[in-house]
Design a protein around this motif. Structure first.
Motif, PDB file in Angstrom:
ATOM      1  N   ASP A 170       0.742  -1.223  -0.026  1.00 32.37           N
ATOM      2  CA  ASP A 170       0.072  -0.026  -0.056  1.00 32.37           C
ATOM      3  C   ASP A 170       0.954   1.251  -0.008  1.00 32.37           C
ATOM      4  OD1 ASP A 170      -1.828   2.020   0.326  1.00 32.37           O
ATOM      5  OD2 ASP A 170      -2.554   1.258   2.385  1.00 32.37           O
ATOM      6  N   TYR A 201     -12.423   4.275   2.498  1.00 29.27           N
ATOM      7  CA  TYR A 201     -12.971   4.757   1.051  1.00 29.27           C
ATOM      8  C   TYR A 201     -14.498   5.209   1.504  1.00 29.27           C
ATOM      9  CZ  TYR A 201      -9.497   2.498  -1.266  1.00 29.27           C
ATOM     10  OH  TYR A 201      -7.980   2.234  -1.734  1.00 29.27           O
ATOM     11  N   ASN A 243     -10.166  -2.766  -4.305  1.00 27.88           N
ATOM     12  CA  ASN A 243      -8.899  -2.453  -3.694  1.00 27.88           C
ATOM     13  C   ASN A 243      -8.394  -3.488  -2.865  1.00 27.88           C
ATOM     14  OD1 ASN A 243      -8.457   0.315  -4.549  1.00 27.88           O
ATOM     15  ND2 ASN A 243     -10.482   0.477  -4.120  1.00 27.88           N
ATOM     16  N   ARG A 246      -6.991  -5.756  -5.441  1.00 25.12           N
ATOM     17  CA  ARG A 246      -5.603  -5.122  -5.909  1.00 25.12           C
ATOM     18  C   ARG A 246      -4.581  -5.450  -5.041  1.00 25.12           C
ATOM     19  NH1 ARG A 246      -3.841   0.403  -5.687  1.00 25.12           N
ATOM     20  NH2 ARG A 246      -5.648   0.874  -4.292  1.00 25.12           N
ATOM     21  N   TYR A 247      -4.793  -5.193  -3.966  1.00 23.34           N
ATOM     22  CA  TYR A 247      -3.363  -5.334  -2.893  1.00 23.34           C
ATOM     23  C   TYR A 247      -3.262  -6.785  -2.788  1.00 23.34           C
ATOM     24  CZ  TYR A 247      -4.145  -0.308  -1.269  1.00 23.34           C
ATOM     25  OH  TYR A 247      -4.158   0.804  -1.188  1.00 23.34           O
TER      26      TYR A 247
END
Length: 319
Positions: A170, A201, A243, A246-247
């Motif tokens: 991150d 978020y 997300n 994604r990480y």
């Protein structure tokens, strides 16, 4: 009759035991509560007493067993058979576990870190399908893992190999990790990390999503809530899911590029999201791997559940 193995999964709440065949088949399971009082001094005597009682009630002796394997939290010296720094057991001082158990039971004893042991379980008879090259990642309160390469657990020079939760992923708004640095996978992909992302978020989100209302109302939000709402198409939950994927996908792509295992196996409580978790993860993974890796290293969900620990512990005896 072929000799059996005893597998032990030592946790902060309970100690799980199993008697297994040398093929990894569980024949019997039982558990006792972990007594962490008096600096954890009751733990090893309780383990010895429980095994002695089980052998006595079944008419078994030390000669019926090849060995005993155990997974333990903390810093484990697998050669010396000692543990230190297992704070959920209140083991602050060095514990000579192997010495105590072998002298009491006269059965060969083997020990390793609990995450490593769970990795061995999944590699042997779980989702790793006994392939000698498997990486196991567990997504729970934190993110742990273990690496099996050419059939051997990797320990590293300081015993810290396989600490997958501390891969830095991150760089957007890195959160401080318990390890002392920022941006660790654990801060965005564990059960706690998913809640961290939700709060991040939610601050930027201006829509009417149910997840946003829950946050604004001060309700307790869990990783399960986020995944359940994402499956239903909740706007904010889908942003978090995207997300998170994604990480985690980038971490898996990097692990695959370095080690090229046959499988990266995802386990732990968060993996209960099942194929939905795997779908988002696979998309990111595919986008961040080159063809030879993408076609040879597969992502898979763990399938041994709570038995991974005792099965992997048993495999230490055979290795």
């Amino acid at each position: 009759m072929s000799k059996k193995i005893i597998g032990i999964d030592l946790g902060g709440t309970s100690i799980k035991f199993a008697i297994l065949t040398q093929e990894g088949e569980i024949q019997e399971k039982w558990s006792i509560k972990t007594n962490v009082l008096d600096e954890g001094s009751h733990i090893v005597p309780d383990i010895i007493e429980s095994i002695q009682h089980k052998l006595s009630t079944h008419g078994l002796t030390k000669d019926d067993f090849v060995g005993i394997g155990m997974g333990s939290p903390g810093v484990v010296d697998s050669q010396a058979g000692t543990v230190i720094g297992a704070y959920n057991l209140d083991w602050k001082e060095l514990q000579p576990v192997k010495e105590q158990i072998e002298s009491a039971l006269e059965i060969p004893f083997f020990i390793d870190n609990d995450a490593n042991v769970a990795a061995l379980g999944e590699q042997w008879v779980g989702a790793g399908e006994n392939n000698p090259n498997v990486v196991f990642m567990t997504l729970g309160t934190g993110v742990g893992g273990g690496v099996v390469a050419d059939g051997r657990l990797l320990h590293g020079v300081a015993g810290a190999a396989g600490e997958l939760g501390h891969i830095t992923v991150d760089f957007d708004a890195p959160i401080a990790c318990t390890c002392g640095k920022k941006g660790c996978l654990e801060t965005v992909a564990s059960a706690t990390g998913i809640v961290n992302l939700t709060r991040r978020y939610a601050e930027e989100y201006a829509g009417q999503a149910q997840l946003k209302k829950m946050i604004d109302d001060g309700q307790e939000v869990t990783a399960k809530d986020v995944f359940d709402l994402a499956k239903e198409g909740d706007d904010l939950a889908l942003i978090v899911y995207k997300n998170f994927s994604r990480y985690l996908g980038i971490a898996c792509a990097n692990i695959a590029s370095v080690l090229n295992p046959a499988y990266i196996v995802i386990g732990g409580g968060v993996s209960a999201a099942g194929d939905f978790l795997l779908k988002g993860l696979q998309e990111t993974y595919d986008a961040n791997t080159f063809p030879q890796i993408r076609t040879s290293t597969k992502l898979s969900l763990a399938n041994l559940g709570n038995d991974a620990g005792v099965i992997g512990a048993a495999s230490l005896v055979l290795k």
